[in-house]
Design a protein around this motif. Structure first.
Motif, PDB file in Angstrom:
ATOM      1  N   LEU A   1      -4.507  -4.927  13.286  1.00  0.00           N
ATOM      2  CA  LEU A   1      -3.107  -5.050  13.672  1.00  0.00           C
ATOM      3  C   LEU A   1      -2.973  -4.899  15.185  1.00  0.00           C
ATOM      4  N   PRO A   2      -1.979  -5.560  15.785  1.00  0.00           N
ATOM      5  CA  PRO A   2      -1.821  -5.483  17.239  1.00  0.00           C
ATOM      6  C   PRO A   2      -1.310  -4.112  17.692  1.00  0.00           C
ATOM      7  N   TYR A   3      -1.808  -3.647  18.833  1.00  0.00           N
ATOM      8  CA  TYR A   3      -1.330  -2.415  19.458  1.00  0.00           C
ATOM      9  C   TYR A   3      -1.849  -2.358  20.885  1.00  0.00           C
ATOM     10  N   ALA A   4      -1.329  -1.435  21.665  1.00  0.00           N
ATOM     11  CA  ALA A   4      -1.851  -1.196  23.015  1.00  0.00           C
ATOM     12  C   ALA A   4      -1.783   0.292  23.336  1.00  0.00           C
ATOM     13  N   CYS A   5      -0.582   0.837  23.557  1.00  0.00           N
ATOM     14  CA  CYS A   5      -0.486   2.202  24.075  1.00  0.00           C
ATOM     15  C   CYS A   5      -0.514   3.273  22.994  1.00  0.00           C
ATOM     16  N   ARG A   6      -0.111   2.982  21.781  1.00  0.00           N
ATOM     17  CA  ARG A   6      -0.019   3.938  20.670  1.00  0.00           C
ATOM     18  C   ARG A   6       0.934   5.089  20.945  1.00  0.00           C
ATOM     19  N   GLN A   7       1.876   4.894  21.843  1.00  0.00           N
ATOM     20  CA  GLN A   7       2.800   5.962  22.195  1.00  0.00           C
ATOM     21  C   GLN A   7       4.246   5.507  22.252  1.00  0.00           C
ATOM     22  N   GLY A   8       4.542   4.306  21.780  1.00  0.00           N
ATOM     23  CA  GLY A   8       5.915   3.813  21.799  1.00  0.00           C
ATOM     24  C   GLY A   8       6.392   3.419  23.181  1.00  0.00           C
ATOM     25  N   GLN A   9       5.471   3.101  24.078  1.00  0.00           N
ATOM     26  CA  GLN A   9       5.839   2.775  25.441  1.00  0.00           C
ATOM     27  C   GLN A   9       5.657   1.295  25.763  1.00  0.00           C
TER      28      GLN A   9
ATOM     29  N   ALA B   1      -1.818   3.298   8.829  1.00  0.00           N
ATOM     30  CA  ALA B   1      -2.004   2.913   7.427  1.00  0.00           C
ATOM     31  C   ALA B   1      -2.649   1.534   7.322  1.00  0.00           C
ATOM     32  N   GLY B   2      -2.192   0.595   8.154  1.00  0.00           N
ATOM     33  CA  GLY B   2      -2.789  -0.738   8.150  1.00  0.00           C
ATOM     34  C   GLY B   2      -4.227  -0.731   8.616  1.00  0.00           C
ATOM     35  N   GLU B   3      -4.523   0.085   9.615  1.00  0.00           N
ATOM     36  CA  GLU B   3      -5.895   0.172  10.113  1.00  0.00           C
ATOM     37  C   GLU B   3      -6.819   0.805   9.076  1.00  0.00           C
ATOM     38  N   GLU B   4      -6.300   1.762   8.303  1.00  0.00           N
ATOM     39  CA  GLU B   4      -7.108   2.364   7.240  1.00  0.00           C
ATOM     40  C   GLU B   4      -7.472   1.344   6.165  1.00  0.00           C
TER      41      GLU B   4
ATOM     42  N   ILE C   1       0.841  -1.198   0.000  1.00  0.00           N
ATOM     43  CA  ILE C   1       0.000   0.000   0.000  1.00  0.00           C
ATOM     44  C   ILE C   1       0.878   1.251   0.000  1.00  0.00           C
ATOM     45  N   SER C   2       0.305   2.359  -0.417  1.00  0.00           N
ATOM     46  CA  SER C   2       0.986   3.653  -0.387  1.00  0.00           C
ATOM     47  C   SER C   2       0.706   4.306   0.964  1.00  0.00           C
ATOM     48  N   VAL C   3       1.781   4.762   1.614  1.00  0.00           N
ATOM     49  CA  VAL C   3       1.659   5.379   2.934  1.00  0.00           C
ATOM     50  C   VAL C   3       2.383   6.720   2.907  1.00  0.00           C
ATOM     51  N   LYS C   4       1.705   7.760   3.377  1.00  0.00           N
ATOM     52  CA  LYS C   4       2.320   9.085   3.439  1.00  0.00           C
ATOM     53  C   LYS C   4       3.271   9.154   4.629  1.00  0.00           C
ATOM     54  N   GLU C   5       4.264  10.036   4.508  1.00  0.00           N
ATOM     55  CA  GLU C   5       5.270  10.152   5.553  1.00  0.00           C
ATOM     56  C   GLU C   5       4.721  10.751   6.851  1.00  0.00           C
ATOM     57  N   ASN C   6       3.504  11.273   6.829  1.00  0.00           N
ATOM     58  CA  ASN C   6       2.901  11.819   8.053  1.00  0.00           C
ATOM     59  C   ASN C   6       1.891  10.853   8.672  1.00  0.00           C
TER      60      ASN C   6
END
Length: 194
Positions: free
Chosen positions: A131-139, A123-126, A112-117
């Motif tokens: 996709l797996p995730y929890a905090c969404r903050q890199g923690q 992008a995967g969720e769109e 897929i095409s993904v913008k740098e922002n």
């Protein structure tokens, strides 16, 4: 005809039940429920955070950005201390100025095409992928992925607020998709952690 023994046993049982029913018992009363007091006391010793507990997707998987605290909050930093400039946040790049890169999601079998922002996770969720995730903050490392093109992860992406992966993991190609903004084309296996 009528069994006298059966009638005698039945009457005795009925009498015993009636006596027990009307007896006063030990007059035991349960103690006061202190569970809510204990929980409040324990909670008062834990500092408040602006992000959800890891592995709890039911609360929407995110809160405010890491370090974003409302004015007048407890624990506020002194002027100039710990400030981040807006310029280093790739999500601040306007859509009409953002470059687009081709990212192959190996497990999903699609490029897929993904913008740098936009983060790799967003992008995967769109695309409608769970996709797996929890905090969404890199923690945490719930959203970790592995860039399969070889080399250091930061040759392909820019981490914003990565607090979990060290240089050793990133040199093997691991990334946190929730804070990973693409800087070139690459292939990634999601759900892979070091």
């Amino acid at each position: 005809m009528v069994d006298v023994l059966g009638i005698g046993v039945g009457a005795t049982i009925v009498l015993l039940v009636v006596v027990l029913h009307f007896s006063r018992g030990t007059e035991w009363t349960p103690t006061e429920d202190i569970s809510s007091d204990v929980l409040e006391r324990r909670a008062s010793t834990v500092p408040e955070t602006d992000f959800p507990e890891p592995m709890n997707r039911s609360i929407g998987g995110g809160g405010v950005a890491a370090g974003a605290v409302g004015a007048g909050s407890e624990g506020e930093l002194e002027d100039g201390e710990g400030e981040e400039t807006v310029d280093d946040d790739p999500s601040a790049i306007p859509d009409d100025e953002a470059e687009t890169y081709e990212i192959e999601f190996v497990k999903e079998g699609t490029t897929i095409s993904v913008k740098e922002n936009t983060t790799v996770l967003e992008a995967g969720e769109e695309e409608g992928w769970d996709l797996p995730y929890a905090c969404r903050q890199g923690q945490c490392i719930s959203c970790a992925g592995h860039i399969t093109d070889g080399g250091h992860a930061e040759d392909y992406i820019e981490h914003h607020t990565n607090e979990m992966l060290g240089d050793a993991e990133m040199s093997e190609g691991y990334t946190l998709t929730c804070v990973a903004y693409p800087t070139t084309d690459f292939s990634i296996e999601t759900g892979e952690s070091p």
